[in-house]
Enzyme design. Structure first.
Site, mmCIF file in Angstrom:
data_model
loop_
_atom_site.group_PDB
_atom_site.id
_atom_site.type_symbol
_atom_site.label_atom_id
_atom_site.label_comp_id
_atom_site.label_asym_id
_atom_site.label_seq_id
_atom_site.Cartn_x
_atom_site.Cartn_y
_atom_site.Cartn_z
ATOM 1 C CB VAL A 16 58.505 57.642 -40.984
ATOM 2 C CG1 VAL A 16 59.128 57.612 -39.599
ATOM 3 C CG2 VAL A 16 58.728 58.997 -41.650
ATOM 4 C CB ALA A 45 47.573 49.249 -37.890
ATOM 5 C CD GLU A 131 64.091 65.164 -30.321
ATOM 6 O OE1 GLU A 131 64.322 65.223 -29.114
ATOM 7 O OE2 GLU A 131 64.032 66.175 -31.047
ATOM 8 C CB VAL A 134 60.179 69.505 -34.132
ATOM 9 C CG1 VAL A 134 60.864 70.819 -34.483
ATOM 10 C CG2 VAL A 134 58.754 69.764 -33.662
ATOM 11 C CB ILE A 138 67.698 68.050 -35.466
ATOM 12 C CG1 ILE A 138 68.217 68.245 -36.877
ATOM 13 C CG2 ILE A 138 68.380 68.986 -34.487
ATOM 14 C CD1 ILE A 138 68.001 69.666 -37.416
ATOM 15 C CD GLU A 192 54.232 65.935 -43.832
ATOM 16 O OE1 GLU A 192 53.353 65.282 -43.258
ATOM 17 O OE2 GLU A 192 55.448 65.790 -43.579
ATOM 18 C CG ASP A 203 55.681 69.930 -42.124
ATOM 19 O OD1 ASP A 203 55.194 68.897 -41.637
ATOM 20 O OD2 ASP A 203 56.896 70.203 -42.050
ATOM 21 C CE LYS A 207 58.277 69.344 -39.371
ATOM 22 N NZ LYS A 207 58.871 69.265 -40.715
ATOM 23 N N GLY A 309 63.013 62.525 -44.358
ATOM 24 C CA GLY A 309 63.475 61.259 -44.930
ATOM 25 C C GLY A 309 63.234 60.139 -43.932
HETATM 26 P P1 NDP Z 1 53.457 57.752 -45.616
HETATM 27 O O1 NDP Z 1 52.277 58.322 -46.316
HETATM 28 O O2 NDP Z 1 54.631 57.282 -46.376
HETATM 29 O O3 NDP Z 1 52.958 56.518 -44.712
HETATM 30 C C1 NDP Z 1 51.757 56.531 -43.999
HETATM 31 C C2 NDP Z 1 51.464 55.116 -43.534
HETATM 32 O O4 NDP Z 1 50.318 55.156 -42.689
HETATM 33 C C3 NDP Z 1 51.137 54.143 -44.659
HETATM 34 O O5 NDP Z 1 51.743 52.886 -44.414
HETATM 35 C C4 NDP Z 1 49.621 54.017 -44.618
HETATM 36 O O6 NDP Z 1 49.149 52.737 -44.998
HETATM 37 C C5 NDP Z 1 49.358 54.204 -43.137
HETATM 38 N N1 NDP Z 1 48.028 54.748 -42.874
HETATM 39 C C6 NDP Z 1 47.568 55.975 -43.222
HETATM 40 N N2 NDP Z 1 46.287 56.106 -42.816
HETATM 41 C C7 NDP Z 1 45.961 54.940 -42.219
HETATM 42 C C8 NDP Z 1 44.786 54.451 -41.602
HETATM 43 N N3 NDP Z 1 43.684 55.200 -41.535
HETATM 44 N N4 NDP Z 1 44.802 53.209 -41.083
HETATM 45 C C9 NDP Z 1 45.916 52.437 -41.157
HETATM 46 N N5 NDP Z 1 47.057 52.853 -41.711
HETATM 47 C C10 NDP Z 1 47.072 54.076 -42.258
HETATM 48 O O7 NDP Z 1 53.877 58.836 -44.539
HETATM 49 P P2 NDP Z 1 55.336 59.093 -43.918
HETATM 50 O O8 NDP Z 1 55.912 57.822 -43.458
HETATM 51 O O9 NDP Z 1 56.126 59.970 -44.811
HETATM 52 O O10 NDP Z 1 54.964 60.020 -42.651
HETATM 53 C C11 NDP Z 1 54.324 59.454 -41.529
HETATM 54 C C12 NDP Z 1 54.257 60.492 -40.412
HETATM 55 O O11 NDP Z 1 55.563 60.910 -40.083
HETATM 56 C C13 NDP Z 1 53.485 61.772 -40.763
HETATM 57 O O12 NDP Z 1 52.857 62.259 -39.600
HETATM 58 C C14 NDP Z 1 54.587 62.723 -41.202
HETATM 59 O O13 NDP Z 1 54.220 64.067 -41.044
HETATM 60 C C15 NDP Z 1 55.657 62.336 -40.205
HETATM 61 N N6 NDP Z 1 57.025 62.650 -40.613
HETATM 62 C C16 NDP Z 1 57.450 62.316 -41.863
HETATM 63 C C17 NDP Z 1 58.746 62.573 -42.227
HETATM 64 C C18 NDP Z 1 59.260 62.247 -43.580
HETATM 65 O O14 NDP Z 1 60.394 62.650 -43.896
HETATM 66 N N7 NDP Z 1 58.517 61.531 -44.407
HETATM 67 C C19 NDP Z 1 59.695 63.208 -41.288
HETATM 68 C C20 NDP Z 1 59.137 63.522 -39.985
HETATM 69 C C21 NDP Z 1 57.838 63.245 -39.680
HETATM 70 P P3 NDP Z 1 49.297 52.192 -46.515
HETATM 71 O O15 NDP Z 1 50.769 52.015 -46.731
HETATM 72 O O16 NDP Z 1 48.560 50.889 -46.529
HETATM 73 O O17 NDP Z 1 48.694 53.251 -47.389
HETATM 74 N N1 HSE Z 2 57.490 66.938 -44.915
HETATM 75 C C1 HSE Z 2 58.343 67.184 -43.820
HETATM 76 C C2 HSE Z 2 59.526 68.011 -44.275
HETATM 77 C C3 HSE Z 2 58.823 65.888 -43.223
HETATM 78 O O1 HSE Z 2 59.736 68.100 -45.487
HETATM 79 O O2 HSE Z 2 60.221 68.565 -43.435
HETATM 80 C C4 HSE Z 2 59.643 66.088 -41.963
HETATM 81 O O3 HSE Z 2 58.844 66.557 -40.929
#
Ligand code: NDP
Ligand code: HSE
Length: 432
Positions: A16, A45, A131, A134, A138, A192, A203, A207, A309
């Site tokens: 994301v 970060a 937003e 959940v 959407i 996740e 998850d 939500k 996504g």
């Molecule tokens: P990812 O695992 O792809 O990315 C997580 C990122 O956070 C990585 O860049 C990681 O660093 C960094 N990170 C994790 N822990 C730490 C820490 N302690 N200190 C610094 N950086 C840290 O997750 P997503 O992008 O898929 O998801 C992120 C959030 O968005 C979650 O809360 C997820 O539930 C939510 N979300 C995800 C969706 C999806 O479709 N993927 C949709 C809606 C919500 P590094 O890259 O160095 O490991």
């Molecule tokens: N893992 C979550 C899903 C990401 O599949 O819906 C979106 O919140």
């Protein structure tokens, strides 16, 4: 319009986060033209700064010091996309205390510590917007929070997990195996970090807690949600459901109900559900989500779109970012309003129709024995299909609406019948 420069500090740059960095860069000129806000991601970060992330940001923007980023005077708005509870909780609290609005996609954090964080945002007079937490792209939090804030909402029912909807769709439509479909969802960035959260319903449960909080103005937390996942769903269940002109969806349901003492309570649950093929939720496939709101005055409303996504989620976050930045410029913030303490309806009191499949010895009198057990527990059968399996038969039942308590007490008595070989999946059915 005078331009305000808004420096964004990002916590996390995974699926994301990276999509958001690119989207902010792509939309920068147009956002500035329309709002006078010049958005730029200036600090990021992550855990591993050595990783090549292919995002349009100078490598000097990356740091491992998230604690310094959230209080950095050169950061105006903080975006949290690292996921998990700690250190995200401490970092979001510190950002709010430092007077910085926060945009987050972290449902786990909000479903467990939302009230504390909404309070911190309120106290600091800045936004905490979520937003994207959940149903991905959407718009559903803002409509519930703003457009429908006066609406007497009765029930919200949704497909709010993209991973599980993708898995169930691939199994039903393409005959994929559960394991292959899950691996595909992971490779597409939907799941996740620990996909147990998706497939076991945590998850969607988080939500559901957030939806209930916003829809009913009540403090509902993840621990209040009854949840069952999809890991026990078999290809056979999907095929039986199809024979009955239903599909199987993981549904989150939040509703206001009346307790036996006449008081108002809130039911919050997540479980696989048989959905009739002619119901609007049945056509929601792949990583798409949909949220069906039943209002007292508005009637039924349905919100539909991509639920997971990187880029769809980043889209919802960009909207929040613009909102938070506008509010920061004008010196005000959105409020979630007063949250009352929620009285949670026990799952035992919930009423639904059920689907059951029971394998029995194929001999005279067995069906009557099985039907008697249902009757003894006050569970009425709506339909039954029988399939011969050699010396055995499979009986597939759909009941009329029955209380969970009554249905559950039926199961041990069914299993204790000599003629019953096994009781397979027991799933709720909507539409009765
Ligand atoms: P990812 O695992 O792809 O990315 C997580 C990122 O956070 C990585 O860049 C990681 O660093 C960094 N990170 C994790 N822990 C730490 C820490 N302690 N200190 C610094 N950086 C840290 O997750 P997503 O992008 O898929 O998801 C992120 C959030 O968005 C979650 O809360 C997820 O539930 C939510 N979300 C995800 C969706 C999806 O479709 N993927 C949709 C809606 C919500 P590094 O890259 O160095 O490991
Ligand atoms: N893992 C979550 C899903 C990401 O599949 O819906 C979106 O919140």
């Amino acid at each position: 319009m005078e331009t305000s420069r808004i420096r964004i500090g990002l916590l996390g740059c995974g699926h994301v986060g990276a999509a958001l960095v690119s989207l902010v860069a792509e939309r920068r000129g147009e956002v500035e033209r329309r709002t006078g806000l010049d958005l730029e991601v200036t600090r990021i970060a992550v855990r591993n700064t050595a990783l090549d992330r292919d995002v349009p940001v100078d490598s000097a923007a990356f740091t491992t010091d998230a604690a310094a980023l959230v209080v950095d005077p050169e950061v105006d708005v903080v975006v949290e996309v690292m996921g998990g509870i700690e250190p995200a909780r401490g970092l979001v609290s510190a950002a709010l205390a430092a007077g910085k609005p926060v945009v987050t996609a972290n449902k786990e954090l909000l479903a467990n510590h939302g009230a504390e964080l909404y309070g911190a945002a309120e106290a600091a007079g800045v936004d905490l917007l979520f937003e994207a937490a959940v149903a991905g792209a959407i718009p559903i939090m803002r409509p519930l929070r703003e457009s429908l804030s006066g609406e007497p909402i009765k029930r919200v029912m949704g497909i709010v997990n993209g991973t599980t909807n993708f898995i169930l769709s691939r199994m039903a439509d393409d005959g994929a195996s559960y394991a292959d479909a899950l691996a595909e969802a992971q490779s597409l960035g939907y799941a996740e970090r620990d996909p147990t959260a998706d497939v076991e319903g945590f998850d969607a449960g988080a939500k559901a807690a957030i939806i209930a909080t916003v829809a009913f103005g009540a403090r509902v937390v993840a621990g209040d949600v009854y949840h069952e996942g999809i890991s026990g769903i078999t290809v056979a269940d999907i095929e039986f459901a199809a024979d009955l002109r239903h599909c199987i969806k993981l549904l989150a349901v939040v509703e206001r109900t009346t307790a036996s003492d006449g008081g108002s309570q809130i039911g919050v649950r997540v479980h696989p559900t048989l959905v009739p093929l002619d119901h609007p939720l049945a056509s929601v496939r792949g990583s798409f989500n949909a949220v069906f709101v039943e209002g007292g005055a508005a009637g039924d409303l349905m919100f539909y779109g991509r639920g997971a996504g990187g880029r769809p989620t980043a889209s919802a976050m960009l909207g929040d970012l613009i909102d938070a930045a506008c509010n920061l410029r004008q010196g005000h913030a959105a409020s979630i309003g007063v949250l009352e303490r929620a009285r949670i309806a026990p799952i035992d009191d919930v009423t639904s129709a059920f689907y059951l499949n029971v394998e029995v010895d194929d001999r005279p009198g067995v069906l009557a024995q099985v039907a008697t057990v249902f009757g003894e527990h006050g569970v009425s059968i709506r339909s039954m299909e029988q399939e011969g399996l050699g010396g055995e038969a499979r009986l597939v039942f759909i009941t009329h609406a029955a209380r969970e308590r009554d249905l559950r007490s039926t199961l041990p008595d069914l299993r204790s019948l000599d003629a019953v070989r096994s009781v397979g999946s027991v799933l709720r059915v909507i539409g009765d």
